[in-house]
Design an enzyme around this catalytic site. Structure first.
Site, PDB file in Angstrom:
ATOM      1  N   HIS A  34      -9.941 -10.111 -18.758  1.00 43.57           N
ATOM      2  CA  HIS A  34     -11.080 -10.939 -19.157  1.00 43.57           C
ATOM      3  C   HIS A  34     -12.365 -10.125 -19.062  1.00 43.57           C
ATOM      4  O   HIS A  34     -12.997 -10.079 -17.996  1.00 43.57           O
ATOM      5  CB  HIS A  34     -11.174 -12.170 -18.251  1.00 43.57           C
ATOM      6  CG  HIS A  34      -9.951 -13.038 -18.272  1.00 43.57           C
ATOM      7  ND1 HIS A  34      -8.785 -12.698 -17.629  1.00 43.57           N
ATOM      8  CD2 HIS A  34      -9.723 -14.246 -18.858  1.00 43.57           C
ATOM      9  CE1 HIS A  34      -7.882 -13.654 -17.822  1.00 43.57           C
ATOM     10  NE2 HIS A  34      -8.426 -14.598 -18.562  1.00 43.57           N
ATOM     11  N   PRO A 124      -7.497 -19.777  -9.246  1.00 45.44           N
ATOM     12  CA  PRO A 124      -7.532 -21.227  -9.489  1.00 45.44           C
ATOM     13  C   PRO A 124      -8.993 -21.689  -9.416  1.00 45.44           C
ATOM     14  O   PRO A 124      -9.609 -21.642  -8.354  1.00 45.44           O
ATOM     15  CB  PRO A 124      -6.699 -21.811  -8.336  1.00 45.44           C
ATOM     16  CG  PRO A 124      -5.875 -20.664  -7.839  1.00 45.44           C
ATOM     17  CD  PRO A 124      -6.721 -19.444  -8.040  1.00 45.44           C
ATOM     18  N   HIS A 265     -13.632 -13.685 -23.880  1.00 52.35           N
ATOM     19  CA  HIS A 265     -13.265 -14.295 -22.601  1.00 52.35           C
ATOM     20  C   HIS A 265     -12.002 -13.686 -22.010  1.00 52.35           C
ATOM     21  O   HIS A 265     -12.019 -13.199 -20.876  1.00 52.35           O
ATOM     22  CB  HIS A 265     -13.064 -15.803 -22.746  1.00 52.35           C
ATOM     23  CG  HIS A 265     -12.478 -16.436 -21.515  1.00 52.35           C
ATOM     24  ND1 HIS A 265     -13.236 -16.717 -20.399  1.00 52.35           N
ATOM     25  CD2 HIS A 265     -11.198 -16.791 -21.209  1.00 52.35           C
ATOM     26  CE1 HIS A 265     -12.445 -17.225 -19.460  1.00 52.35           C
ATOM     27  NE2 HIS A 265     -11.211 -17.285 -19.926  1.00 52.35           N
ATOM     28  N   GLU A 412     -10.372 -34.312   0.642  1.00 52.21           N
ATOM     29  CA  GLU A 412      -9.206 -33.586   1.152  1.00 52.21           C
ATOM     30  C   GLU A 412      -9.110 -32.171   0.588  1.00 52.21           C
ATOM     31  O   GLU A 412      -8.775 -31.222   1.298  1.00 52.21           O
ATOM     32  CB  GLU A 412      -7.911 -34.348   0.834  1.00 52.21           C
ATOM     33  CG  GLU A 412      -7.775 -35.692   1.519  1.00 52.21           C
ATOM     34  CD  GLU A 412      -8.349 -36.827   0.696  1.00 52.21           C
ATOM     35  OE1 GLU A 412      -8.167 -37.998   1.094  1.00 52.21           O
ATOM     36  OE2 GLU A 412      -8.979 -36.551  -0.355  1.00 52.21           O
ATOM     37  N   HIS A 474       1.273 -44.764  -0.271  1.00 52.42           N
ATOM     38  CA  HIS A 474       0.960 -44.008   0.935  1.00 52.42           C
ATOM     39  C   HIS A 474       2.212 -43.478   1.639  1.00 52.42           C
ATOM     40  O   HIS A 474       2.091 -42.813   2.675  1.00 52.42           O
ATOM     41  CB  HIS A 474       0.169 -44.885   1.917  1.00 52.42           C
ATOM     42  CG  HIS A 474      -1.254 -45.094   1.516  1.00 52.42           C
ATOM     43  ND1 HIS A 474      -1.618 -45.536   0.260  1.00 52.42           N
ATOM     44  CD2 HIS A 474      -2.423 -44.917   2.205  1.00 52.42           C
ATOM     45  CE1 HIS A 474      -2.938 -45.627   0.194  1.00 52.42           C
ATOM     46  NE2 HIS A 474      -3.452 -45.254   1.363  1.00 52.42           N
ATOM     47  N   ARG A 521       3.448 -42.507  12.245  1.00 54.17           N
ATOM     48  CA  ARG A 521       2.550 -43.581  12.660  1.00 54.17           C
ATOM     49  C   ARG A 521       3.172 -44.387  13.795  1.00 54.17           C
ATOM     50  O   ARG A 521       2.482 -44.864  14.692  1.00 54.17           O
ATOM     51  CB  ARG A 521       2.261 -44.501  11.474  1.00 54.17           C
ATOM     52  CG  ARG A 521       1.333 -45.660  11.820  1.00 54.17           C
ATOM     53  CD  ARG A 521       1.228 -46.656  10.677  1.00 54.17           C
ATOM     54  NE  ARG A 521       0.237 -47.689  10.957  1.00 54.17           N
ATOM     55  CZ  ARG A 521       0.060 -48.768  10.217  1.00 54.17           C
ATOM     56  NH1 ARG A 521       0.813 -48.959   9.134  1.00 54.17           N
ATOM     57  NH2 ARG A 521      -0.844 -49.660  10.536  1.00 54.17           N
TER      58      ARG A 521
END
Length: 663
Positions: A34, A124, A265, A412, A474, A521
């Site tokens: 690139h 990424p 590019h 997150e 969940h 849990r």
């Protein structure tokens, strides 16, 4: 008579053109890469390095160096060209010639650990800026502990349009503004080009307004006006807010027929265009040859940095906190931690508390955080659920960089990337939490943790249908298997408080593998009732309960399902079937054991795997003919006991399958 500014600009023209020719020549030789970003941002990078950056190629790990992150990682040749020109001893011209080739340090995207001067793996899009936010956080936290004499540097980032389109960038920008990270300076390569064409085919966001709304200092400059660039950087450094400088650039600047278009590019320019670019830039040297005066100009940057490091070294040696500073940069001392964990485990085996492993994790963290002077915890707005904050921790924020607990908010993805940045910066041992089902929101950053060998710890709670009423959205039935597929990631699902303590010992002392804990849990009984100093979880799997004679069947379980396996073994014993129970908290660590140990644990009898998740990833422990008690699809909303019964994850189901396999 030329002014100093004119002389400097003239020199910088040649310095920037050196980046351009190295980029276009290396990419042409590789027939891959690139050129657009390195050529377009060469002026910005040259001014940054020539006039501002504090870096010493002779000591690439100098703790007080400025950090430079190429978030637009496809423009990697900008990094390699600069590092070659600066004189990094592992970035000779042979590396530039072999760009993107097997065995070369010059990978297609910057890879942390492959070459000096690469602060993080990027590629990424959006990961670089988000990781850099973590670096900037770490700089402020380290400064709060050791002062300006030892910690006083900036984090500089080049981002492209793609970085800012990615959702993670919103999380990171918001977080940096909220935390007032004034040592963070971001250069936006505003070239208005994407792979598909002009940026207006896919976005119309006012990026400057976006950053300003998040509390950033914002400026706009001509990305080829070196004086304006320098003025903007000076203003950014003087402002107490994180800064974004929008650099209006021409992609592929210098390529006379292709600049300003998507053609530059992601493809080589071609021999004819490179020849035309050389002529237009006034560059007369052949490919892969740099004039001595250009090397000298870039070498002056390295010399300036070397002198700054020598002054810093003197301050370090004279500082009363020098030893503590150095210790903060080392990996944790295993001796004290192992001693404390062993003593703590003995108490657990004696007291046998029935607690959820998320609670057991918090209990173990009390030991860990009391032992380590530099642990940094956090959660993505789930502190009371993940139980990641211990009793003596205080929040880190713009008013208290000396805190040791980060409220990441519902971010997150940025949390995971920021933890990578904190770890890469050095000075801290870091962990953060969310629900296991939301690991998918963190996954690209988790993958980079593993790829970079960065030993951060992910605390993922509510790990199965055992969370109950919140329902299938969940309940992470497929998540554990998908995480086990990531190389160099230890996925640990402890069965009780003892294994949870051992998991933390593994995570903290891991030299180059991140850890991800899958925590329940619901309350679980202690199954390790006989104390041993040895960390059995570190073996990956071990025999929890052996048979008095020859095994008829081996029950292998993880986490909350160990309780079912023990109950089933008792029931089978009453039926005359000898069932051994194997706890397998970490498949990856078990895979690393020698063949003899694995054979001893697994035995030769038929096996049943038990986990409230899908069977995929169990092939390392089960043969095709072996049985499995677990999930085959998504869960449902109901109390946990009802869900286990409805989905057939019960003692009776294990017993029935064992009888079938041993018949």
């Amino acid at each position: 008579m030329n002014t100093q500014s004119q002389i400097e600009t003239s020199t910088e023209d040649t310095m920037a053109n050196a980046i351009r020719v190295l980029a276009m020549d290396a990419i042409q030789a590789a027939n891959s890469g690139h050129p657009g970003a390195p050529m377009g941002m060469a002026d910005v990078a040259t001014v940054l390095f020539n006039r501002f950056i504090k870096i010493d190629p002779a000591d690439d790990k100098w703790p007080d160096r400025d950090r430079f992150v190429m978030s637009a990682g496809h423009g990697s040749m900008l990094v390699y060209a600069i590092n070659h020109l600066l004189g990094y001893d592992d970035m000779g011209m042979d590396q530039i010639r072999n760009f993107r080739q097997w065995g070369a340090r010059t990978a297609g995207h910057p890879e942390y650990g492959h070459a000096k001067g690469i602060e993080t793996t990027t590629g990424p899009l959006g990961q670089g800026i988000s990781t850099a936010v973590g670096m900037a956080m770490a700089e402020r936290m380290h400064n709060a502990r050791f002062g300006d004499d030892l910690v006083d540097h900036h984090t500089y980032v080049i981002v492209g349009d793609g970085c800012l389109m990615e959702g993670i960038s919103h999380e990171a920008i918001d977080m940096a503004g909220h935390m007032g990270l004034g040592r963070l300076v971001v250069f936006w390569d505003d070239n208005k080009i994407t792979i598909d064409g002009a940026t207006d085919v896919s976005t119309s966001t006012d990026q400057m307004a976006r950053f300003a709304a998040a509390g950033w200092h914002v400026q706009q400059v001509d990305g080829h006006d070196k004086g304006a660039i320098a003025t903007a950087i000076e203003a950014a450094k003087a402002d107490g807010r994180p800064s974004m400088i929008a650099c209006r650039t021409i992609i592929g600047f210098g390529a006379p027929n292709k600049q300003g278009t998507a053609a530059t590019h992601g493809a080589p320019l071609g021999d004819d265009e490179i020849a035309a670019a050389r002529k237009g830039l006034g560059w007369n040297s052949p490919a892969f040859e740099i004039p001595d005066d250009v090397y000298a100009a870039w070498g002056a940057i390295a010399a300036r940095g070397n002198a700054a490091r020598a002054e810093w070294q003197t301050r370090l040696e004279q500082d009363t906190q020098g030893l503590a500073f150095a210790k903060s940069l080392d990996r944790p001392d295993p001796g004290p931690l192992r001693t404390k964990i062993a003593s703590y485990k003995a108490g657990l085996s004696a007291d046998q508390p029935k607690v959820a492993t998320r609670k057991a994790s918090q209990m173990a963290l009390e030991v860990v955080n009391a032992t380590l002077p530099n642990s940094i915890g956090g959660s993505a707005d789930l502190t009371g659920s993940n139980l990641t904050r211990t009793s003596d921790m205080t929040p880190m924020n713009r008013d208290n960089y000396g805190g040791d607990y980060i409220h990441y908010g519902v971010r997150e993805h940025a949390m995971a990337a920021a933890m990578n940045g904190i770890a890469l910066h050095g000075g801290f041992v870091t962990y953060g939490g969310t629900f296991l089902a939301f690991a998918d929101y963190c996954r690209p950053a988790i993958r980079l943790s593993a790829l970079m060998n960065v030993p951060v710890t992910y605390v993922m709670t509510h790990d199965s249908i055992g969370l109950g009423e919140d329902g299938p959205t969940h309940q992470p039935v497929e998540t554990i298997a998908s995480l086990r597929a990531i190389p160099n990631l230890n996925v640990i699902r402890p069965a009780d408080a003892v294994e949870a303590a051992e998991a933390w010992e593994i995570a903290i002392l891991s030299p180059g593998t991140p850890s991800l804990m899958c925590l329940s849990r619901q309350g679980l009984p202690v199954v390790r009732t006989e104390h041993t100093d040895a960390n059995m979880t570190a073996r990956g799997a071990y025999v929890l309960r052996e048979t008095p004679g020859k095994r008829d069947i081996t029950l292998i379980a993880t986490g909350s399902e160990i309780e079912l396996a023990v109950e089933a073994a008792e029931a089978l014993k009453a039926k005359g079937i000898n069932a051994a129970v194997v706890s397998a908290p970490c498949f990856e660590l078990f895979d690393a054991q020698d063949d003899d140990y694995r054979a001893e644990v697994l035995g030769t009898a038929p096996r049943i795997g038990i986990e409230a998740a899908i069977r995929q990833s169990w092939d390392t422990l089960l043969d095709r003919k072996d049985g499995f008690v677990g999930m085959t699809g998504f869960g449902a909303s109901a109390p946990a006991p009802e869900l286990y019964a409805q989905f057939g994850i019960t003692t009776a189901a294990v017993v029935a399958l064992a009888q079938k396999l041993t018949a």
